[in-house]
Design a protein around this motif. Sequence first.
Motif, PDB file in Angstrom:
ATOM      1  N   LEU A 182      37.269  32.392  67.184  1.00 59.02           N
ATOM      2  CA  LEU A 182      37.647  33.662  67.829  1.00 59.02           C
ATOM      3  C   LEU A 182      36.776  34.544  67.357  1.00 59.02           C
ATOM      4  CD1 LEU A 182      40.176  35.610  68.543  1.00 59.02           C
ATOM      5  CD2 LEU A 182      40.653  36.117  66.862  1.00 59.02           C
ATOM      6  N   TRP A 183      36.467  34.843  68.203  1.00 57.30           N
ATOM      7  CA  TRP A 183      34.978  35.884  67.295  1.00 57.30           C
ATOM      8  C   TRP A 183      35.185  37.335  67.901  1.00 57.30           C
ATOM      9  CZ3 TRP A 183      29.909  35.161  65.861  1.00 57.30           C
ATOM     10  CH2 TRP A 183      29.082  36.046  66.706  1.00 57.30           C
ATOM     11  N   ALA A 184      35.446  37.828  66.750  1.00 56.24           N
ATOM     12  CA  ALA A 184      35.877  39.390  66.875  1.00 56.24           C
ATOM     13  C   ALA A 184      34.944  40.363  66.303  1.00 56.24           C
ATOM     14  CB  ALA A 184      37.207  40.206  65.525  1.00 56.24           C
ATOM     15  N   ARG A 185      34.912  41.294  67.150  1.00 54.78           N
ATOM     16  CA  ARG A 185      33.651  43.292  66.371  1.00 54.78           C
ATOM     17  C   ARG A 185      34.732  43.629  65.189  1.00 54.78           C
ATOM     18  NH1 ARG A 185      30.802  46.388  69.907  1.00 54.78           N
ATOM     19  NH2 ARG A 185      31.360  45.579  71.845  1.00 54.78           N
ATOM     20  N   THR A 186      34.112  43.737  64.324  1.00 57.54           N
ATOM     21  CA  THR A 186      34.699  44.435  63.197  1.00 57.54           C
ATOM     22  C   THR A 186      34.642  46.397  62.817  1.00 57.54           C
ATOM     23  OG1 THR A 186      32.681  44.033  62.246  1.00 57.54           O
ATOM     24  CG2 THR A 186      33.879  42.109  61.783  1.00 57.54           C
ATOM     25  N   VAL A 244      34.555  34.575  55.410  1.00 59.74           N
ATOM     26  CA  VAL A 244      34.700  33.595  56.587  1.00 59.74           C
ATOM     27  C   VAL A 244      32.847  34.049  56.960  1.00 59.74           C
ATOM     28  CG1 VAL A 244      36.475  35.403  57.136  1.00 59.74           C
ATOM     29  CG2 VAL A 244      34.360  36.749  57.316  1.00 59.74           C
ATOM     30  N   PRO A 245      32.561  33.532  58.351  1.00 53.60           N
ATOM     31  CA  PRO A 245      30.964  33.714  58.433  1.00 53.60           C
ATOM     32  C   PRO A 245      30.845  35.010  59.554  1.00 53.60           C
ATOM     33  CG  PRO A 245      32.202  32.257  59.741  1.00 53.60           C
ATOM     34  CD  PRO A 245      33.413  32.693  58.761  1.00 53.60           C
ATOM     35  N   SER A 246      29.660  35.656  59.042  1.00 55.64           N
ATOM     36  CA  SER A 246      29.299  37.101  59.020  1.00 55.64           C
ATOM     37  C   SER A 246      28.403  36.463  60.399  1.00 55.64           C
ATOM     38  CB  SER A 246      28.715  37.874  58.254  1.00 55.64           C
ATOM     39  OG  SER A 246      27.120  36.949  58.362  1.00 55.64           O
ATOM     40  N   GLY A 247      28.566  37.899  61.905  1.00 57.73           N
ATOM     41  CA  GLY A 247      27.647  37.829  63.100  1.00 57.73           C
ATOM     42  C   GLY A 247      26.390  36.694  62.835  1.00 57.73           C
ATOM     43  N   PRO A 248      25.432  37.201  62.195  1.00 62.62           N
ATOM     44  CA  PRO A 248      24.864  36.906  61.959  1.00 62.62           C
ATOM     45  C   PRO A 248      24.035  35.456  61.634  1.00 62.62           C
ATOM     46  CG  PRO A 248      24.420  39.205  60.513  1.00 62.62           C
ATOM     47  CD  PRO A 248      25.758  38.735  61.152  1.00 62.62           C
ATOM     48  N   ARG A 258      33.303  35.535  62.573  1.00 65.32           N
ATOM     49  CA  ARG A 258      34.130  34.188  63.178  1.00 65.32           C
ATOM     50  C   ARG A 258      34.894  33.747  62.835  1.00 65.32           C
ATOM     51  NH1 ARG A 258      31.699  28.062  63.743  1.00 65.32           N
ATOM     52  NH2 ARG A 258      32.639  28.409  62.105  1.00 65.32           N
ATOM     53  N   LEU A 259      36.633  33.330  63.377  1.00 67.94           N
ATOM     54  CA  LEU A 259      37.305  32.925  62.764  1.00 67.94           C
ATOM     55  C   LEU A 259      37.710  32.194  62.738  1.00 67.94           C
ATOM     56  CD1 LEU A 259      39.770  36.309  62.387  1.00 67.94           C
ATOM     57  CD2 LEU A 259      37.575  35.396  60.877  1.00 67.94           C
ATOM     58  N   PRO A 260      37.552  31.231  62.447  1.00 64.15           N
ATOM     59  CA  PRO A 260      38.572  29.584  63.629  1.00 64.15           C
ATOM     60  C   PRO A 260      40.007  29.988  63.079  1.00 64.15           C
ATOM     61  CG  PRO A 260      37.747  29.568  61.182  1.00 64.15           C
ATOM     62  CD  PRO A 260      37.652  30.503  61.484  1.00 64.15           C
ATOM     63  N   PHE A 261      40.206  28.635  64.244  1.00 64.56           N
ATOM     64  CA  PHE A 261      41.802  27.818  64.090  1.00 64.56           C
ATOM     65  C   PHE A 261      42.155  27.202  63.271  1.00 64.56           C
ATOM     66  CE2 PHE A 261      40.959  29.612  68.754  1.00 64.56           C
ATOM     67  CZ  PHE A 261      41.261  30.605  68.567  1.00 64.56           C
ATOM     68  N   THR A 262      42.080  27.043  62.053  1.00 67.73           N
ATOM     69  CA  THR A 262      42.419  26.195  60.880  1.00 67.73           C
ATOM     70  C   THR A 262      43.301  25.896  60.662  1.00 67.73           C
ATOM     71  OG1 THR A 262      40.655  27.259  59.404  1.00 67.73           O
ATOM     72  CG2 THR A 262      39.926  24.885  61.105  1.00 67.73           C
TER      73      THR A 262
END
Length: 501
Positions: free
Chosen positions: A421-425, A444-448, A461-465
Amino acid sequence: MSPWTSSVGAPQLARLLGSQNGRGSVTPLAGRRTPAYRSLADGVRTLVLEGRVPVAARLPAERELAAALAVSRTTVAAAYEALRGEGFLESRRGAGSWTAVPAGSPLPTRALDPLPPEAAGSVIDLGCAALTAPEPWLTRAVQGALEELPPYAHTHGDYPAGLPALRSAIADRYTARGIPTMPEQIMVTTGAMGAVAAICRLMAGRGERVAVESPSYANVLQLMREAGARLVPVAMADGLTGWDLAAWRQVLRDAAPRMAYVIADFHNPTGALAPEEQRRELVEAARAAGTLLVADETMSELVLDPDLHLPRPVCAFDPAGSAVITVGSASKSFWAGLRIGWVRAAPDVIRGLVAARAYADLGTPVLDQLAVTWLLSSGGWEQAIAQRREQTRENRDALVAAVRHHLPEWEFTVPRGGLTLWARTGGLSGSRIAEAAERLGVRVPSGPRFGVDGAFEGYVRLPFTVAGAVAEQAATRLAEATRLVASGAVAAAEMPRTYVA
């Protein structure tokens, strides 16, 4: 060598600036009058930070952009000067002006390393888009592999192209999907990363331009950087609508990249699914430009909505096999610990990749290959994938519900497949949220990490884990991290560190 790797035309930039209306990106605050040049500079800066205009993209001349925006040339000149002063634009006489990011601290472009097992009890790991193994299918596959191992144990064990039985099984799966494929068109690799690395070594030498989606898979971007490629980012279309074909045609024409890397099926990190007509058009554009198209299919099996029918694979629109190389893997759809990937390409390309492998890893472990062969030939693969889809669907729905409840200001579109899931913060720094969140016990990994040279600062980015109570707890911690960033309380001394990566 030119200082820019792509260009943005005046009509295209005007369209991108216009699309910001209603999102607050360049609109003056109520009751405050913002000079036109300042609004224009803010708009361009936002486009760069969001990755919708690539870094190192040449901008249109002042007169051209002024005409496209129906403003004075003085307004554009002042905006460009403001951007230069802020480090978002560089210029050189005779070369024009091109986008940049300010010099400063190193950008978090590398992917997160896997979390050490000893930290799993105190940290929720959303850094890796990988699930636990589907049982009992992993155990059965390994048992089946052990039963088939004895004849191979009497050989040298080196199969640079892969075990013949596995190559045949993979080729048969493509044929069943309507893509006639011979075993001679398959090379088995050590994961999808091994496949991409082999292709880069053979097809894209140091200094060659490689077009990539923006954003794109962090590990592949770093692999290509370290291989010496000049990355040319191409912005994705809005939402989850796939590729921006106009942008791709312009990059293929202007930058003439040697190679392009794309993820058509449930793109990592956005989750976008490229429609069939886009696939056809991109293949045609790449063929016309003489660009080799590398299509990554590692997420293609993870269809989460039962009513969704996948478009045909990218390679379906390249029947001669001259323009498309396909990369697949068992890692995302089955288990990352089973390091099996593959390349599908024309036989002469496969021969070149196999010959070059003598200077890399020689081959892929036989036992892992036998396990995947057992899965594909026994029907276990289909049953394991069905189990994997159900689990991932539950995880997705739980994470989406938790984020919507605890972080209503975050914006995202729910993908119909894949793992991310790609989320705008909400206008805050994704990098600072990630830093604060790790101290609160969630990674969580940041967008850059998924951009080229600093784009996507306002994303994570949020993974479905994770699912259930763990997803709820992850969202709660992310909400607290967001509150700390919004309040300015993000200094390391002000927050307890649960785990140091």
